[in-house]
Design a protein around this motif. Structure first.
Motif, PDB file in Angstrom:
ATOM      1  N   SER A 156       0.808  -1.212   0.000  1.00 17.36           N
ATOM      2  CA  SER A 156       0.000   0.000   0.000  1.00 17.36           C
ATOM      3  C   SER A 156       0.842   1.261   0.000  1.00 17.36           C
ATOM      4  N   THR A 206      -0.868   2.912  -7.510  1.00 15.86           N
ATOM      5  CA  THR A 206      -1.177   2.081  -6.357  1.00 15.86           C
ATOM      6  C   THR A 206      -0.872   0.613  -6.632  1.00 15.86           C
ATOM      7  N   ARG A 208      -2.224  -1.561  -4.392  1.00 21.03           N
ATOM      8  CA  ARG A 208      -3.152  -2.124  -3.408  1.00 21.03           C
ATOM      9  C   ARG A 208      -3.888  -3.363  -3.939  1.00 21.03           C
ATOM     10  N   THR A 256      -1.732   5.050  -1.375  1.00 19.67           N
ATOM     11  CA  THR A 256      -2.927   4.238  -1.416  1.00 19.67           C
ATOM     12  C   THR A 256      -3.795   4.488  -0.195  1.00 19.67           C
TER      13      THR A 256
END
Length: 257
Positions: A156, A206, A208, A256
């Motif tokens: 993240s 990102t 994530r 993120t």
């Protein structure tokens, strides 16, 4: 602000073996963001197999094209999606992936988090699903792919430098404002990202919710991921090819959520 609708656009060239898994994963991601309407468009580019038929059976709206260009196919798919969503108003979110890729269930929801925070585009990451290549190729790819991530850092917190058409989201207004995808045989994703950044749009990077894309030595786009994996077998060619695929474009950094 939640968009009026989402379009997931998937270019495909002879992907009958993989399109079912791709669409199954996209449908799961669409269910995750209900009740936001989601349309799925497959741009079947110069397909000579059952890709188009299987895509239609899998719930996608299929638009055929014979451009033999991933950039042109993405553009045709987006145009078709925006026509389908003409009554949804100006707030449409465009999510891109590839036919040899599966997305995680929170994929679309995660992109919408960035949109609500005022970002115009989201650049996500990939993980290799080992198919035609072995663990050594995957390890060599990953060693370079994650080279900018801090040791012990979390997914993240990694503001990565990558651009993948397999994991990209953009607002329709930003996309149209910079002229959309160029009809390039490869690198159309990098080209779009550069123009978005040059126009001052906010772009989130990102790691994530990465997507999983096929690791194969014979791909569909010249100079794409398959070309990189082939080059990893050649230590002499490796340096230049990796540099080309890194594709850092000086985009707006973002963490993120």
């Amino acid at each position: 602000m939640t968009p009026g609708a989402i379009a997931v656009v998937i270019p495909a060239h002879d992907e009958e073996r993989r399109i079912h898994a791709c669409l199954r994963s996209v449908r799961a991601a669409a269910a995750f963001v209900a009740p936001v309407p989601v349309v799925i468009v497959v741009a079947a580019d110069a397909c000579t197999d059952a890709t188009a038929t299987l895509a239609a059976q899998g719930g996608a709206s299929v638009v055929p094209t014979w451009r033999r260009s991933v950039g042109a196919a993405r553009a045709v798919g987006v145009d078709h999606a925006l026509t389908l969503l003409a009554d949804s108003g100006p707030d449409v979110w465009l999510a891109m992936t590839d036919a040899d890729t599966t997305v995680p269930p929170p994929w679309l929801a995660h992109q919408l988090l960035w949109e609500r925070r005022g970002y115009d585009a989201v650049l996500g990451t990939i993980r290799l699903a080992s198919t035609a290549v072995g663990a050594l190729h995957v390890a060599r790819h990953d060693a370079d792919y994650f080279r900018t991530r801090r040791p012990g850092g979390t997914e993240s917190g990694w503001e990565h430098p990558h651009v993948h058409g397999a994991n990209l989201g953009v607002s329709a207004s930003a996309y149209l404002g910079v002229g959309g995808f160029a009809p390039l045989p490869t690198g159309e994703d990098h080209d779009l990202a550069v123009r978005l950044a040059s126009a001052g749009h906010r772009i989130a990077r990102t790691d994530r919710h990465p997507v999983r894309t096929a690791a194969r030595l014979r791909g569909r786009a010249p100079g794409g991921l398959a070309g990189l994996l082939r080059a990893l077998r050649d230590p002499v060619a490796r340096g230049g090819d990796l540099a080309r695929h890194r594709g850092t474009v000086g985009l707006d950094s973002a963490r993120t959520p």
